[in-house]
Design a protein around this motif. Structure first.
Motif, short mmCIF file in Angstrom:
data_model
loop_
_atom_site.label_atom_id
_atom_site.label_comp_id
_atom_site.label_asym_id
_atom_site.label_seq_id
_atom_site.Cartn_x
_atom_site.Cartn_y
_atom_site.Cartn_z
N SER A 25 -26.69 24.76 7.83
CA SER A 25 -25.27 24.61 8.16
C SER A 25 -24.78 23.19 7.87
O SER A 25 -25.57 22.25 7.74
N THR A 26 -23.46 23.05 7.80
CA THR A 26 -22.86 21.74 7.59
C THR A 26 -23.26 20.78 8.71
O THR A 26 -23.62 19.62 8.46
N HIS A 27 -23.20 21.25 9.93
CA HIS A 27 -23.55 20.42 11.08
C HIS A 27 -25.00 19.93 10.99
O HIS A 27 -25.28 18.74 11.17
N GLY A 81 -21.97 8.63 0.30
CA GLY A 81 -22.79 7.57 0.87
C GLY A 81 -22.50 7.30 2.33
O GLY A 81 -23.36 6.79 3.06
N MET A 82 -21.28 7.63 2.76
CA MET A 82 -20.93 7.43 4.17
C MET A 82 -21.80 8.27 5.10
O MET A 82 -22.01 7.91 6.25
N ALA A 201 -24.13 16.90 -2.38
CA ALA A 201 -24.33 16.38 -1.03
C ALA A 201 -23.02 16.18 -0.29
O ALA A 201 -22.91 16.48 0.90
N GLY A 202 -21.99 15.68 -0.99
CA GLY A 202 -20.70 15.47 -0.34
C GLY A 202 -20.08 16.77 0.13
O GLY A 202 -19.56 16.87 1.25
N ASP A 203 -20.12 17.80 -0.70
CA ASP A 203 -19.57 19.10 -0.32
C ASP A 203 -20.30 19.69 0.87
O ASP A 203 -19.70 20.23 1.80
N ARG A 204 -21.62 19.58 0.86
CA ARG A 204 -22.39 20.15 1.96
C ARG A 204 -22.21 19.36 3.25
O ARG A 204 -22.24 19.92 4.34
N MET A 205 -22.00 18.07 3.12
CA MET A 205 -21.80 17.23 4.29
C MET A 205 -20.46 17.46 4.95
O MET A 205 -20.34 17.46 6.18
#
Length: 209
Positions: A25-27, A81-82, A201-205
């Motif tokens: 999951s995103t979380h 990166g955040m 990674a950004g989309d999943r985060m």
């Protein structure tokens, strides 16, 4: 690979496997990224210089060690990166933060800068560039180039995953910038994504996939 440290601690490998799973999951992805970032931070700061100081314990005076020199600078590449920043700040809460805004042009895959803000004394600090994915390497190369232009001299790169093509690009452009990563994967596909990787990674985060 010379100049590349693969952090293969069992906890890192375990968390990376969970992050690769498309059902995560995103979380949970965010949580794992924060946790694995702390473990990577532990490794990239392993050789920081120390100095002896006089302190008093509840029992007696003693000489003890603390990190010497000015505090670190973490330089996350926006936006993904955040997601690594909080995990690193948990280990080094006094670190300064530089923000490097870059995006990858979907046609050329080149890095395009849209924002940059950093402390003014980068030359006196160890700067740790953070970005989950070292894919083509264009973004990381551009970030390090920009930080050097702003005065940074001691720069290290930390990423979650790297592709051989990205490592090669970084080392060709900045052979003086060592790399720490949790894994070096097989290759890039025709769209510039790491294979087998973990997706964007950004989309999943941020839940934008």
């Amino acid at each position: 690979m010379t100049g590349v440290t693969v952090v293969d601690h069992p906890l890192v490998r375990h968390k990376l496997t969970l992050m690769r799973d498309r059902e995560t999951s995103t979380h949970l992805f965010r949580q794992l990224l924060r946790e694995i970032s702390s473990l990577l931070c532990y490794e990239v700061t392993r050789d920081l210089p120390l100095e002896a100081i006089e302190i008093e314990t509840p029992i007696q005076p003693m000489k003890a060690e603390r990190i010497a020199g000015k505090k670190l600078v973490f330089a996350p590449i926006l936006r993904s990166g955040m997601g690594m920043l909080d995990g690193m700040l948990e280990l080094a809460p006094a670190a300064r933060v530089a923000h490097v805004g870059l995006y990858r042009d979907p046609e050329t895959l080149d890095a395009v800068e849209y924002y940059f803000k950093a402390p003014g004394d980068l030359s006196d600090r160890t700067v740790i560039v953070i970005d989950p994915m070292l894919a083509t390497g264009h973004t990381a190369v551009a970030a390090v180039t920009r930080l050097k232009a702003a005065g940074a001299k001691d720069i290290r790169l930390v990423c979650l995953l790297a592709a051989p093509e990205g490592v090669e690009a970084m080392q060709a452009a900045h052979p003086d910038t060592p790399i720490w990563t949790a894994a070096v994967d097989e290759r890039l596909n025709e769209h510039g994504y790491i294979i087998p990787g973990l997706g964007d990674a950004g989309d999943r985060m941020y839940g934008t996939r």
